[in-house]
Structure formats: structure tokens, C-alpha cells
Motif scaffolding. Structure first.
Motif, short mmCIF file in Angstrom:
data_model
loop_
_atom_site.label_atom_id
_atom_site.label_comp_id
_atom_site.label_asym_id
_atom_site.label_seq_id
_atom_site.Cartn_x
_atom_site.Cartn_y
_atom_site.Cartn_z
N ARG A 189 0.80 -1.23 0.00
CA ARG A 189 0.00 0.00 0.00
C ARG A 189 0.83 1.28 0.00
NH1 ARG A 189 -5.17 -1.35 0.26
NH2 ARG A 189 -5.92 -3.04 1.61
N TRP A 190 2.15 1.17 -0.17
CA TRP A 190 2.96 2.39 -0.05
C TRP A 190 2.51 3.47 -1.01
CZ3 TRP A 190 5.36 5.59 2.65
CH2 TRP A 190 6.13 6.60 2.07
N HIS A 191 2.20 3.11 -2.25
CA HIS A 191 1.84 4.12 -3.24
C HIS A 191 0.52 4.80 -2.88
CE1 HIS A 191 5.15 3.01 -5.84
NE2 HIS A 191 4.86 1.76 -5.57
N ALA A 192 -0.30 4.13 -2.09
CA ALA A 192 -1.57 4.73 -1.67
C ALA A 192 -1.40 5.68 -0.49
CB ALA A 192 -2.56 3.63 -1.30
N VAL A 193 -0.41 5.44 0.35
CA VAL A 193 -0.27 6.23 1.58
C VAL A 193 0.92 7.19 1.55
CG1 VAL A 193 -1.36 4.39 2.91
CG2 VAL A 193 1.14 4.49 2.78
N ARG A 194 1.64 7.22 0.47
CA ARG A 194 2.85 8.06 0.44
C ARG A 194 2.52 9.54 0.59
NH1 ARG A 194 5.57 6.87 -5.22
NH2 ARG A 194 7.09 8.28 -4.31
N TRP A 195 1.27 9.94 0.27
CA TRP A 195 0.88 11.35 0.43
C TRP A 195 0.99 11.80 1.88
CZ3 TRP A 195 -3.10 12.78 3.68
CH2 TRP A 195 -3.93 11.74 4.12
N ARG A 196 0.99 10.85 2.82
CA ARG A 196 1.08 11.21 4.24
C ARG A 196 2.48 11.65 4.64
NH1 ARG A 196 -1.78 6.01 7.14
NH2 ARG A 196 -3.65 5.88 5.84
N SER A 197 3.46 11.39 3.79
CA SER A 197 4.84 11.70 4.13
C SER A 197 5.04 13.20 4.29
CB SER A 197 5.79 11.17 3.05
OG SER A 197 5.58 11.84 1.83
N ALA A 198 6.13 13.56 4.93
CA ALA A 198 6.38 14.97 5.25
C ALA A 198 6.47 15.84 4.01
CB ALA A 198 7.67 15.09 6.07
N GLY A 199 6.80 15.24 2.86
CA GLY A 199 6.96 16.03 1.65
C GLY A 199 5.65 16.43 1.01
N ALA A 200 4.54 15.82 1.41
CA ALA A 200 3.25 16.12 0.80
C ALA A 200 2.63 17.33 1.50
CB ALA A 200 2.33 14.92 0.91
N ARG A 201 2.22 18.32 0.72
CA ARG A 201 1.69 19.56 1.29
C ARG A 201 0.47 20.04 0.50
NH1 ARG A 201 4.41 18.25 4.83
NH2 ARG A 201 6.07 19.34 5.93
N GLY A 202 -0.23 20.99 1.08
CA GLY A 202 -1.29 21.69 0.39
C GLY A 202 -2.46 20.82 -0.03
N VAL A 203 -3.02 21.15 -1.21
CA VAL A 203 -4.20 20.47 -1.71
C VAL A 203 -3.97 18.98 -1.86
CG1 VAL A 203 -5.79 20.29 -3.66
CG2 VAL A 203 -5.03 22.53 -2.87
N LYS A 204 -2.79 18.59 -2.34
CA LYS A 204 -2.51 17.17 -2.52
C LYS A 204 -2.65 16.41 -1.22
CE LYS A 204 0.97 13.90 -4.12
NZ LYS A 204 2.31 13.72 -4.70
N ARG A 205 -2.14 16.98 -0.14
CA ARG A 205 -2.18 16.30 1.16
C ARG A 205 -3.60 16.25 1.72
NH1 ARG A 205 1.40 14.94 5.22
NH2 ARG A 205 0.52 14.96 7.32
N GLY A 209 -4.75 13.29 -1.88
CA GLY A 209 -4.13 12.15 -1.23
C GLY A 209 -5.12 11.20 -0.59
N PRO A 210 -6.00 11.69 0.29
CA PRO A 210 -6.98 10.79 0.92
C PRO A 210 -7.91 10.12 -0.08
CG PRO A 210 -6.79 12.83 2.15
CD PRO A 210 -6.00 13.03 0.89
N LEU A 211 -8.33 10.85 -1.11
CA LEU A 211 -9.21 10.26 -2.11
C LEU A 211 -8.49 9.14 -2.88
CD1 LEU A 211 -11.00 13.44 -3.52
CD2 LEU A 211 -11.96 11.66 -2.06
N PHE A 212 -7.23 9.37 -3.20
CA PHE A 212 -6.45 8.35 -3.91
C PHE A 212 -6.27 7.12 -3.03
CE2 PHE A 212 -2.30 6.50 -5.11
CZ PHE A 212 -2.59 6.17 -6.43
N GLU A 213 -5.99 7.35 -1.75
CA GLU A 213 -5.81 6.22 -0.84
C GLU A 213 -7.10 5.41 -0.72
OE1 GLU A 213 -4.78 5.25 3.85
OE2 GLU A 213 -4.20 7.19 2.99
#
Length: 244
Positions: A189-205, A209-213
Motif C-alpha cells: 500500500r505504499w503508493h496509496a499512503v505516500r501522500w502522508r509523508s512529510a513532503g506532501a503539502r497543500g491540496v494534494k495532502r 491524497g486521501p481520495l487516492f488512498e
């Protein structure tokens, strides 16, 4: 890719790691999940076959697990010694592991078995160096990944170097043919949850990100990108099932 030799594969990976360095690996936050799946405990000993740049070795050390790594790429081993300085890391091929029989509590092989020139021999070697009650964690790609069907191509980022792709049932059969019983099979599931990483910001986060996960989690296991198998010897599984 016909008529490949171990030297051809080693050259490819040396060039790969020399060009990309640590960028070729997932971030450190992606690796503790594999230790969770194994239930790895302090004081135990883990071998990571095809350890790459050593991120799992470093995660194991952080949990008090003695970590040992082997990779056929000199460049990967050089990186691993930097990333996991406390680990024992050496150059070697998965089909001929230079360790004594019955040495390790856990054996991992993440995203690499599919590139072995002899996958069966690699599995036999992993079994040989593992203790009788050891657990194994092996991550492999899925031939039936829905994304490849939609996009019209097939294969991981390393598909140009001897990549074997099987569906879920065929991977299970391969393990069973080599005396391994599947304890658990989960999606990577890494590709689904990678948006949670510190590098993800703003609208994507906050939105994408949650919708993709959520969408990724709705995909059935048989269509996921990669499978993570937790395994044990078949005789151990049979013995456990007979225990009252």
C-alpha cells in the motif's frame, strides 16, 4: 530478456544505483511495515536478500533486530553501508547465500525475487539459511495489476531486467512448490499512503491524497500492484495446525 547472466544483471543494477543513488529507494518511513508484518522482535536476527540501499536494515536496527544484508550490486552495498552502518552487508547473489544453515529468525526479499535468474533456487537458499520456525516476507509484482490493464503496458520500473510477472494464484503456487505456506497475503500500500509523508503539502495532502488512498484500498487484492507475502515453512504450518 533471453540469455542473461548474473554478470549482466549485476552490471544493470550497478549502473542503476550509481545513477540514482538513494532516489531509487522508498523513503525510510516505508519500511517499518514489513517488520510489523513479521512481528520482528528485539534480539532476533534478520537477513534482507537483495537489500538495495539498506533502508530495511536501518529500520530493523532501530527496533533492536540484528540486521544482515546481501545484494549482487557493489553500488547498492556501498549505499547500504552508509544508510545502515550497524548492519553486516556483503555483495552476493540470492541463489547462493554465503551463510550457515539455520541462521536467521526472519528473511526478507522486497521487490527483487521477480528479477532472480532462478527464483526457485533463491527460495531454497532463503529456506536453508532460515531457522526452522523462521518467518519470511517477500514482496512481488502482480501480473494482473489493474493499473497496467488501464494504461496498456505491463511491468515495474525495473521491467527491462529479467522481470517475472505472475498473478496472485501463481505466486502462491510457486511458494508452495518450495515448501512455504502463506501465512498472510496483503497488498503493497505504499503508493496509496505516500501522500502522508512529510513532503506532501497543500491540496494534494488534504484532498487528492486521501481520495487516492480510498480508491486504492477499494481495489481487490488480486488486482493490486504488488503482493506482500508473509510465509513460513509448510511443515511448521502443519505442526501449528495440529497443536491443540
Amino acid at each position: 530478456m533471453p540469455n542473461l547472466s548474473a554478470g549482466d544483471v549485476k552490471t544493470w543494477y550497478n549502473q542503476h544505483y550509481a545513477a540514482k543513488g538513494l532516489q531509487t529507494m522508498r523513503p525510510a518511513a516505508a519500511y517499518p511495515v514489513f517488520l510489523d508484518l513479521l512481528g520482528a522482535s528485539p534480539g532476533s536476527r534478520l537477513l534482507d536478500v537483495s537489500c538495495g540501499a539498506g533502508s530495511l536494515l536501518a529500520a530493523a536496527h532501530a527496533r533492536g533486530v540484528e540486521s544482515v544484508g546481501v545484494d549482487l550490486s557493489d553500488e547498492a552495498v556501498r549505499l547500504a553501508k552508509r544508510v545502515a552502518p550497524s548492519a553486516e552487508v556483503a555483495v552476493g547473489v540470492g541463489e547462493a547465500l554465503a551463510f550457515r544453515t539455520g541462521t536467521f529468525d526472519y528473511v526478507t526479499c522486497l521487490g527483487s525475487l521477480e528479477h532472480f535468474l532462478d527464483m526457485g533456487q533463491g527460495l531454497e537458499e532463503m529456506k536453508r539459511v532460515a531457522k526452522p520456525d523462521a518467518r519470511f516476507c517477500i514482496m512481488v509484482p502482480n501480473q494482473d495489476f489493474i493499473g497496467w490493464k488501464v494504461l496498456g503496458h505491463q511491468g515495474t520500473a525495473q521491467q527491462d531486467i529479467n522481470e517475472n510477472l505472475f498473478p496472485l494464484s501463481a505466486w502462491r503456487r510457486l511458494f508452495e512448490q518450495h515448501g512455504l505456506s502463506v501465512v498472510r497475503a496483503t497488498p503493497d500500500r505504499w503508493h496509496a499512503v505516500r501522500w502522508r509523508s512529510a513532503g506532501a503539502r497543500g491540496v494534494k495532502r488534504l484532498l487528492i491524497g486521501p481520495l487516492f488512498e480510498l480508491a486504492w484500498r477499494l481495489i481487490p487484492l488480486r488486482w493490486q500492484y504488488q503482493f506482500v507475502f508473509v510465509l513460513q515453512r509448510r511443515d511448521q504450518a502443519s505442526r501449528a495446525s495440529r497443536t491443540p
